[in-house]
Write an enzyme that holds these catalytic residues in place. Structure first.
Site, mmCIF file in Angstrom:
data_model
loop_
_atom_site.group_PDB
_atom_site.id
_atom_site.type_symbol
_atom_site.label_atom_id
_atom_site.label_comp_id
_atom_site.label_asym_id
_atom_site.label_seq_id
_atom_site.Cartn_x
_atom_site.Cartn_y
_atom_site.Cartn_z
ATOM 1 N N HIS A 104 1.942 -9.606 3.589
ATOM 2 C CA HIS A 104 3.180 -9.117 3.266
ATOM 3 C C HIS A 104 3.167 -7.595 3.106
ATOM 4 O O HIS A 104 2.311 -7.173 2.384
ATOM 5 C CB HIS A 104 4.061 -9.806 2.256
ATOM 6 N N GLU A 107 3.422 -5.254 0.039
ATOM 7 C CA GLU A 107 2.400 -5.818 -1.158
ATOM 8 C C GLU A 107 1.137 -4.992 -1.246
ATOM 9 O O GLU A 107 0.074 -5.367 -0.731
ATOM 10 C CB GLU A 107 2.183 -7.336 -1.118
ATOM 11 N N HIS A 231 -1.684 -11.496 -2.869
ATOM 12 C CA HIS A 231 -0.184 -11.014 -2.533
ATOM 13 C C HIS A 231 0.270 -10.253 -3.738
ATOM 14 O O HIS A 231 -0.518 -10.287 -4.879
ATOM 15 C CB HIS A 231 0.632 -12.370 -2.354
ATOM 16 N N GLU A 307 -1.025 -13.994 -6.870
ATOM 17 C CA GLU A 307 -0.070 -13.165 -6.838
ATOM 18 C C GLU A 307 -0.642 -12.063 -7.933
ATOM 19 O O GLU A 307 -0.554 -12.353 -9.074
ATOM 20 C CB GLU A 307 1.231 -13.669 -7.178
HETATM 21 ZN ZN LIG Z 1 3.431 -12.063 -0.472
#
Ligand SMILES: [Zn+2]
Length: 344
Positions: A104, A107, A231, A307
């Protein structure tokens, strides 16, 4: 992000319309702050671009050619190379791990953590434990899977998420982390959408994109024993499944992944006291076609989505100040080392 609310960017009239529809709205970040968050010069300089990443990876490879090799694993839609650094002595080995970042675009810290991990491994290749790993197997690190989106986020729209595909309806981009080929497209919800203009658009078919094809081909040829994909944000350690709230059926795999996730949580907390919560991916929200469902579902590879910082929108969300790059890496290093030690 919690399941009962959604964070979005809207103009005042759109917010008004949402309230008229019966939703409660709350300004998480005021307009002034919001504008101030947009890629500042310092932030742009402190984080890698696709280009500076390439330079730094090349330099790492050149500094220790006996253990490090830069490989182009594919090219993006806009023809940017997608790089992976292979770290390990050149022995035929089935003991291989893969770390990835930046599916992404916005990020940014998810580029820095795997990059700094690669740097740490190369620079510490002489340390006994690292040396043992590099003799035993290979660690692959690919910090930017979505270079086009990342570049767009740096230069045009800081909060861009997807790749840069022009869709059939003229909208731009699909979500690379919904484009993998296990249970692809089986959901059509806001977090895994068939609407091209949505931020989580799954694409016209599984592996429709060169970025996900590059990862697919790499995983198919190297048959990794473990995968971590970074992420941001929300400080979570996620394991499959994402497409269903059912747990994975194999009790032994489930135990391996839940135990390792808990251990990584402890190790992360031990560095700067930050809590990264381990949970099944679908507990965050349901997603079909994500990376780890595919690597586990197709190959049985223990796979985690981590994350990174921060924990919430209130603490900046996707916009992490450059001073936090180093501590975020520091706290994730022992968890990555533990992952290598247990799985390689
Ligand atoms: Zn992500």
């Amino acid at each position: 992000m919690k399941a009962d609310h959604v964070v979005l960017r809207a103009a005042e009239e759109q917010a008004l319309r949402l309230r008229q529809m019966g939703y409660t709205t709350e300004d998480v970040v005021g307009t002034e702050d919001h504008l101030a968050m947009f890629a500042t010069t310092e932030a742009i300089a402190a984080y890698h671009s696709a280009e500076t990443l390439e330079q730094d990876l090349r330099q790492l490879a050149e500094s220790k050619p006996e253990i490090a090799e830069l490989r182009e694993i594919g090219r993006s839609l806009e023809d940017r190379p997608i790089w992976a650094l292979r770290i390990g002595e050149r022995q035929v080995s089935e003991h291989k791990l893969l770390f990835m970042g930046c599916h992404h675009a916005r990020e940014w810290v998810s580029v820095e953590v795997p990059y700094l991990l690669a740097e740490h491994l190369v620079n510490n290749a002489g340390q006994p434990h690292v040396r043992q790993w590099l003799q035993r197997g290979e660690i692959w690190v690919s910090p930017i899977v979505n270079p086009d989106g990342h570049e767009f986020s740096r230069t045009q729209d800081r909060l861009w998420r997807k790749n840069r595909r022009t869709n059939i309806d003229g909208s731009i981009g699909l979500d690379p982390n919904r484009n993998y080929g296990y249970m692809w497209g089986t959901l059509n919800i806001s977090t895994s959408s068939h609407v091209p203009s949505d931020p989580t658009y799954v694409g016209p078919r599984a592996f429709s994109e060169p970025e996900t094809q590059a990862v697919r081909n790499l995983v198919a040829s190297e048959l990794f024993r473990g995968i971590i994909t970074y992420h941001s944000f929300s400080q979570l350690i996620l394991y499959p499944w994402g497409y269903t709230s059912q747990p994975i059926p194999d009790a032994s795999d489930l135990s391996t992944m839940t135990k390792l996730a808990k251990r990584m949580q402890q190790l992360i907390r031990g560095v700067h006291g930050m809590t990264y919560t381990p949970q099944q991916s679908s507990q965050l929200y349901l997603t079909a076609g994500d990376t780890t469902d595919w690597t586990y579902g197709e190959y049985g590879i223990p796979s985690f989505t981590i994350e990174l910082r921060p924990d919430s929108v209130e603490h900046g969300g996707f916009i992490l100040s450059p001073e936090q790059i180093e501590p975020t890496f520091e706290e994730n290093l022992p968890a990555a080392m533990e992952f290598i030690k247990r799985i390689l």
